[in-house]
Enzyme design. Sequence first.
Site, mmCIF file in Angstrom:
data_model
loop_
_atom_site.group_PDB
_atom_site.id
_atom_site.type_symbol
_atom_site.label_atom_id
_atom_site.label_comp_id
_atom_site.label_asym_id
_atom_site.label_seq_id
_atom_site.Cartn_x
_atom_site.Cartn_y
_atom_site.Cartn_z
ATOM 1 N N ASP A 5 0.805 -1.311 0.123
ATOM 2 C CA ASP A 5 0.043 0.097 0.011
ATOM 3 C C ASP A 5 1.013 1.079 0.038
ATOM 4 O O ASP A 5 1.973 1.156 0.206
ATOM 5 C CB ASP A 5 -0.857 -0.080 1.432
ATOM 6 C CG ASP A 5 -1.681 1.143 1.275
ATOM 7 O OD1 ASP A 5 -2.184 1.480 0.447
ATOM 8 O OD2 ASP A 5 -1.913 1.802 2.486
ATOM 9 N N ASP A 7 -0.159 5.223 0.788
ATOM 10 C CA ASP A 7 -0.254 6.131 1.901
ATOM 11 C C ASP A 7 -0.074 5.504 3.337
ATOM 12 O O ASP A 7 -0.984 4.469 3.572
ATOM 13 C CB ASP A 7 -1.613 6.721 1.904
ATOM 14 C CG ASP A 7 -1.802 7.521 0.570
ATOM 15 O OD1 ASP A 7 -0.605 7.504 -0.162
ATOM 16 O OD2 ASP A 7 -2.744 8.268 0.171
ATOM 17 N N ASP A 179 -1.384 -0.533 6.192
ATOM 18 C CA ASP A 179 -1.979 0.122 7.502
ATOM 19 C C ASP A 179 -3.373 0.127 7.846
ATOM 20 O O ASP A 179 -3.663 0.587 8.869
ATOM 21 C CB ASP A 179 -1.555 1.763 7.436
ATOM 22 C CG ASP A 179 -2.445 2.549 6.685
ATOM 23 O OD1 ASP A 179 -3.255 3.379 6.890
ATOM 24 O OD2 ASP A 179 -2.467 2.205 5.278
#
Length: 222
Positions: A5, A7, A179
């Site tokens: 991922d 961001d 996250d």
Amino acid sequence: MALFDLDHTLVPFDTGMAWTQHLIAQGELEAHYADDYLAACQAYVAGTLDILALHRRMVGAIAGHPRPRLDALRATLAEGLQARVPQATRDTVAAHRAAGHACLIVTATTRYVAEAFAPLFGIDTVLATEPAVDAAGRWTGEVEGEPCFRAGKIRHVERWLEARGLSLASAGPSWFYSDSISDLPLLEAVDHPVAVRPDARLAALAAERGWPIRRLDGSDPA
């Protein structure tokens, strides 16, 4: 195969906000766009704004701007943020590359922004939300095809693999670093899910399932 991922995972910030602030600093957007984008992100996290509406907020704000000017600004975007990328993150990607693993960014962020950050990690392949363009090549503010989001991330990865005669099952060991609990479908689909600076729900689930939890900021145990 190592999937990342973008961001708050590969980079410890929101690239859409970084892009918005960069455009404001260069006089391409008015200052209030930063607050508008932040409010949209907060609504998205709260579940009151969907991924398509968030995409429209980010891309729609620049849809009418001259593309050559935006391309020139994008070229300087990631360069100015290199110091904010932890060395531990770069080292993690480098370790996968050294092991011969294909490394891909898989992000809900619009491809136009995400591709600016891939070179910081030596990553060539970006699977992202595709901005739609009109006949003249201008952004419409809409999305082309399925957003690279939640279960859509699995389908983006599967299509990329299918084009190479592979599947998640046949591609060898797989990792996904994220996250966010929104990435649970892809985390559950790989062999080695890794929670990076996880949100509260993902942190609790990772602890329950025994998934690695990493900071990727140099503070992880050796």
